[in-house]
Design a protein around this motif. Sequence first.
Motif, PDB file in Angstrom:
ATOM      1  N   ILE A   1       0.837  -1.200   0.000  1.00 37.86           N
ATOM      2  CA  ILE A   1       0.000   0.000   0.000  1.00 37.86           C
ATOM      3  C   ILE A   1       0.873   1.251   0.000  1.00 37.86           C
ATOM      4  CG2 ILE A   1      -1.668   1.334   1.350  1.00 37.86           C
ATOM      5  CD1 ILE A   1      -2.889  -1.061  -0.068  1.00 37.86           C
ATOM      6  N   ASP A   2       1.975   1.238   0.746  1.00 39.63           N
ATOM      7  CA  ASP A   2       2.858   2.396   0.804  1.00 39.63           C
ATOM      8  C   ASP A   2       3.517   2.671  -0.549  1.00 39.63           C
ATOM      9  OD1 ASP A   2       2.459   3.088   3.492  1.00 39.63           O
ATOM     10  OD2 ASP A   2       3.832   1.522   4.152  1.00 39.63           O
TER      11      ASP A   2
ATOM     12  N   ALA B   1       1.009   4.136  -2.844  1.00 37.98           N
ATOM     13  CA  ALA B   1       0.775   5.539  -2.497  1.00 37.98           C
ATOM     14  C   ALA B   1       1.885   6.417  -3.079  1.00 37.98           C
ATOM     15  CB  ALA B   1       0.707   5.697  -0.980  1.00 37.98           C
TER      16      ALA B   1
ATOM     17  N   HIS C   1      -2.144   9.793  -0.431  1.00 31.58           N
ATOM     18  CA  HIS C   1      -1.951   9.247   0.911  1.00 31.58           C
ATOM     19  C   HIS C   1      -2.184   7.745   0.891  1.00 31.58           C
ATOM     20  CE1 HIS C   1      -2.580   8.578   5.254  1.00 31.58           C
ATOM     21  NE2 HIS C   1      -1.832   9.668   5.398  1.00 31.58           N
ATOM     22  N   ARG C   2      -1.505   7.031   1.772  1.00 34.20           N
ATOM     23  CA  ARG C   2      -1.631   5.562   1.795  1.00 34.20           C
ATOM     24  C   ARG C   2      -3.075   5.134   2.081  1.00 34.20           C
ATOM     25  NH1 ARG C   2      -1.614   2.288   5.896  1.00 34.20           N
ATOM     26  NH2 ARG C   2      -0.146   0.869   4.879  1.00 34.20           N
ATOM     27  N   SER C   3      -3.814   5.930   2.850  1.00 34.55           N
ATOM     28  CA  SER C   3      -5.204   5.563   3.131  1.00 34.55           C
ATOM     29  C   SER C   3      -6.037   5.580   1.856  1.00 34.55           C
ATOM     30  CB  SER C   3      -5.809   6.517   4.166  1.00 34.55           C
ATOM     31  OG  SER C   3      -5.862   7.840   3.661  1.00 34.55           O
ATOM     32  N   THR C   4      -5.654   6.430   0.897  1.00 37.82           N
ATOM     33  CA  THR C   4      -6.379   6.490  -0.373  1.00 37.82           C
ATOM     34  C   THR C   4      -6.146   5.227  -1.184  1.00 37.82           C
ATOM     35  OG1 THR C   4      -6.210   8.898  -0.421  1.00 37.82           O
ATOM     36  CG2 THR C   4      -6.682   7.800  -2.511  1.00 37.82           C
TER      37      THR C   4
ATOM     38  N   ALA D   1      -5.176   2.357  -0.009  1.00 38.37           N
ATOM     39  CA  ALA D   1      -5.791   1.243   0.727  1.00 38.37           C
ATOM     40  C   ALA D   1      -7.282   1.175   0.417  1.00 38.37           C
ATOM     41  CB  ALA D   1      -5.567   1.414   2.226  1.00 38.37           C
ATOM     42  N   ARG D   2      -7.921   2.335   0.353  1.00 37.43           N
ATOM     43  CA  ARG D   2      -9.351   2.380   0.028  1.00 37.43           C
ATOM     44  C   ARG D   2      -9.598   1.923  -1.409  1.00 37.43           C
ATOM     45  NH1 ARG D   2      -9.929   7.217   1.221  1.00 37.43           N
ATOM     46  NH2 ARG D   2     -10.032   8.182  -0.832  1.00 37.43           N
TER      47      ARG D   2
ATOM     48  N   GLU E   1      -9.100  -1.955  -1.532  1.00 38.41           N
ATOM     49  CA  GLU E   1     -10.220  -2.638  -0.880  1.00 38.41           C
ATOM     50  C   GLU E   1     -11.487  -2.486  -1.714  1.00 38.41           C
ATOM     51  OE1 GLU E   1     -12.520  -4.882   1.687  1.00 38.41           O
ATOM     52  OE2 GLU E   1     -10.346  -4.744   1.356  1.00 38.41           O
TER      53      GLU E   1
END
Length: 323
Positions: free
Chosen positions: A244-245, A248, A254-257, A259-260, A263
Amino acid sequence: MVTGREDTDARERDAVAAALTKAFAAARPELAVTPGLGRALADAVAAAARAWPGVSLPAVRFVAALAPRLAADRPVEAALAELCTGDLYLACACVDGDPRALAQFDRLLVPIVERAAGRRGATTSQQTELQQIVRERLLMPRPSAPEESHARIAEYSGRGSLRAWIRVVATRETLRLLGRPQREVPGDDEAIAALMPADAGPEVEHLKQRYREAFKLAFREAVAALTDRERVLLRQHALDGLSIDRLADFYKVHRSTTARWVEGARRAVLEQTRRALGRRLHVAAAELDSIMRLIDSRLDITLPTLLREPGEAPGGPGRRRSG
């Protein structure tokens, strides 16, 4: 007669030329600075910016990157005229992660890869894979070489067109991909079997045996229904092993993006599979939910096989959802 506005504009141009000359001298102190260098640099920056509307790159930053690329055995202004400054401007903005620069780079890359791969008989799926490989080769930092952590596009010299430079990389990666032996991978039946644990129980085992073909078709349909971005993300994550990193870093988000995104693509496979199985199995909703819970818990084991496409099936990969 010189108006006040013209006088102000002239002072501003002189200030810009002086700042660019200073940046150039700091980057190449061994080169002689001529009286007209600042204006020549300002003109080069302005022309490069016009070539890529909306791309953001500070003029001083561009000159600092441009200066080391000038030939030392030529007069500075003549050496400057020999560079593809517009292409170099785009490359520098890509290094800095400017989103519009990356989008423009992608518009250059896709047709170049398609032509390079198409001439060698690459399938549509292989062309998509090659586009991602070339993107990664050129735009992602190389973690294996900490002393060279920059993206490879930072090495573009500007002494030839950016298109030609990309074409060399695309051709080499095409030959590498099409020339390498295919790895041994599980077949569809093994992939589907892996979705169900051996101790799933007699009812699920009965469904697995009786509806094996339905499972296979449902997953093929689910993967074919992915958008290009969903497919590429899952291939990068599940097949190429990009974390994920790293994703990103690649997409400059951002890594959360990422990851989303990953998923969401995984959920898309499961949701489409559920719909396809529901149409084919005609079992109660509770029973279908139970099957899907088992599949969800084991999807990551077999997803690489479901995504891998060594060649196109007759009729192509199927219609994809828009998005």
